[in-house]
Design a protein around this motif. Structure first.
Motif, PDB file in Angstrom:
ATOM      1  N   ARG A 277      27.027  31.484  41.624  1.00 40.67           N
ATOM      2  CA  ARG A 277      28.028  31.884  40.561  1.00 40.67           C
ATOM      3  C   ARG A 277      28.247  33.574  40.828  1.00 40.67           C
ATOM      4  O   ARG A 277      29.147  34.183  40.630  1.00 40.67           O
ATOM      5  CB  ARG A 277      27.773  31.574  39.082  1.00 40.67           C
ATOM      6  N   TYR A 280      29.893  34.375  43.849  1.00 45.78           N
ATOM      7  CA  TYR A 280      31.374  33.962  43.871  1.00 45.78           C
ATOM      8  C   TYR A 280      32.035  35.104  43.122  1.00 45.78           C
ATOM      9  O   TYR A 280      33.050  35.394  43.380  1.00 45.78           O
ATOM     10  CB  TYR A 280      31.553  32.508  43.265  1.00 45.78           C
ATOM     11  N   GLU A 281      31.344  35.490  41.945  1.00 49.24           N
ATOM     12  CA  GLU A 281      32.331  36.260  41.393  1.00 49.24           C
ATOM     13  C   GLU A 281      32.230  37.708  41.784  1.00 49.24           C
ATOM     14  O   GLU A 281      33.339  38.526  41.705  1.00 49.24           O
ATOM     15  CB  GLU A 281      31.501  36.490  39.930  1.00 49.24           C
ATOM     16  N   GLU A 284      35.150  37.117  44.373  1.00 42.39           N
ATOM     17  CA  GLU A 284      36.567  37.454  43.494  1.00 42.39           C
ATOM     18  C   GLU A 284      36.910  38.669  43.161  1.00 42.39           C
ATOM     19  O   GLU A 284      37.917  38.816  43.370  1.00 42.39           O
ATOM     20  CB  GLU A 284      36.312  36.554  42.369  1.00 42.39           C
ATOM     21  N   ASP A 285      35.851  39.605  42.997  1.00 39.56           N
ATOM     22  CA  ASP A 285      36.191  40.849  42.683  1.00 39.56           C
ATOM     23  C   ASP A 285      36.561  41.615  43.660  1.00 39.56           C
ATOM     24  O   ASP A 285      37.396  42.614  43.818  1.00 39.56           O
ATOM     25  CB  ASP A 285      35.155  41.621  41.978  1.00 39.56           C
ATOM     26  N   GLY A 315      39.424  31.321  44.185  1.00 36.77           N
ATOM     27  CA  GLY A 315      38.593  31.626  42.954  1.00 36.77           C
ATOM     28  C   GLY A 315      38.548  30.461  42.021  1.00 36.77           C
ATOM     29  O   GLY A 315      37.617  30.176  41.458  1.00 36.77           O
ATOM     30  N   THR A 319      35.347  28.551  40.769  1.00 32.41           N
ATOM     31  CA  THR A 319      35.001  28.289  39.280  1.00 32.41           C
ATOM     32  C   THR A 319      34.662  26.600  39.359  1.00 32.41           C
ATOM     33  O   THR A 319      33.873  26.506  38.586  1.00 32.41           O
ATOM     34  CB  THR A 319      35.831  29.040  38.803  1.00 32.41           C
TER      35      THR A 319
END
Length: 333
Positions: A277, A280-281, A284-285, A315, A319
């Motif tokens: 997670r 991935y975050e 995503e940023d 994204g 998620t």
């Protein structure tokens, strides 16, 4: 017979004339007695009533009565009076009184004006013959003594107020010991000049320079008094801004620490899922700011922008995958 009647007729007018004279004398005596039995005192004066050589002061203004031919009344002026000391008139009067010597052996002309008033009319009349002259002699002595203890520069420029104060106090002390019924009100320096024109001009230049110095100091103090509040206000503003930034940083650090603790708790429970997670975050940023350039054959390049749709779809799928994995892990536990 005839002679006796004539003599009697002559006596009648004589007796009548004598009676009229007596009446006139009595009227005159009464007028003198009445006029000499009272006196008036104005606001600016006091009276001394002497009865058989015993004086008594009368200080209340208005009409008063006295015994004629027994009591005598002398009025005394109690207003402020004055005299000059060392005044140099056009005729050169009192020039010797004005010439004095200072402590640094310089000659100088100094003119004073003294003001006094009567405080005890009885003593002012009977303690001395001329109290004003005694005061003037005392003042001359005190003036010369004081001027002789100061330098010429102080007498001409900066020391006048101090000299006047010392002379006045010295005169008051001596008047108390003499006790002649008068009191010094004030004594001031009217003028102080050197004996030559050259020296006088030099001292005037010195005085002008000192006044310029005082003016500059006053202006500097005024500028300082104006600037200090502004500087203090600016300093307070800087301190307040720094305190606000400090508190903001502390709150931000506390928030980050709280988020890290929460993330660590999740990591302890689900290490693998939490790693994914976080990855991935981070992606995503990062992806929205990435420029994708595709180089084709022949040196042709194509820039694919924007990637918002790709990032949003990707994204969302990421998620959903993470959420599904967490759900599965939770069910297995």
């Amino acid at each position: 017979m005839f002679g006796k009647n004539r003599q009697n007729n002559l006596n009648i007018p004589m007796k009548k004339g004598f009676g009229v004279a007596k009446i006139l004398v009595v009227v005159i005596l009464l007028a003198v007695l009445v006029s000499g039995s009272y006196y008036s005192i104005q606001e600016e004066e006091q009276a001394v009533v002497c009865t058989f050589g015993s004086p008594k002061a009368v200080t209340t203004p208005g009409l008063h009565f006295k015994i004629p031919f027994i009591q005598t009344v002398t009025k005394v002026n109690t207003t402020i009076q004055g005299f000059s000391i060392g005044y140099q008139s056009d005729a050169g009067e009192d020039e010797e009184d004005a010439l004095m010597i200072t402590s640094d052996y310089n000659f100088i002309y100094v003119d004073f004006y003294a003001e006094y008033r009567v405080t005890d009319p009885v003593k002012a009349l009977y303690a001395s013959e001329n109290p004003a002259l005694i005061l003037k002699n005392i003042a001359q002595n005190c003036i010369r003594t004081t001027i002789g203890s100061y330098g010429v520069d102080s007498v001409l420029t900066t020391g006048k107020n101090e000299i006047q104060s010392n002379i006045k106090q010295m005169i008051l002390d001596k008047l108390d010991s003499y006790d002649i019924g008068i009191q010094l009100v004030n004594i001031t320096i009217q003028d102080a000049t050197p004996p030559t024109t050259e020296v006088e001009n030099a001292f005037k230049e010195v005085e002008t320079a000192k006044q310029g110095k005082e003016t500059a100091l006053n202006n500097a103090n005024k500028y300082r008094n104006e600037q200090i509040p502004n500087a203090e206000a600016e300093s307070d503003k800087i301190l307040q801004d720094a305190e606000a930034q400090k508190q903001e940083r502390i709150n931000e650090a506390n928030g980050q620490a709280a988020r890290f603790d929460a993330m660590y708790q999740e990591y302890v429970k689900y290490p693998e899922v939490t790693k994914k997670r976080m990855f991935y975050e981070a992606i995503e940023d990062v992806l929205p700011d990435v420029k994708v350039v595709i180089e084709g054959e022949g040196g042709n390049t194509t820039t694919m922008l924007p990637l918002d749709s790709f990032v949003s779809e990707q994204g969302a799928s990421i998620t959903e995958n993470v959420t599904a994995e967490q759900t599965e892990v939770g069910e297995e536990e």
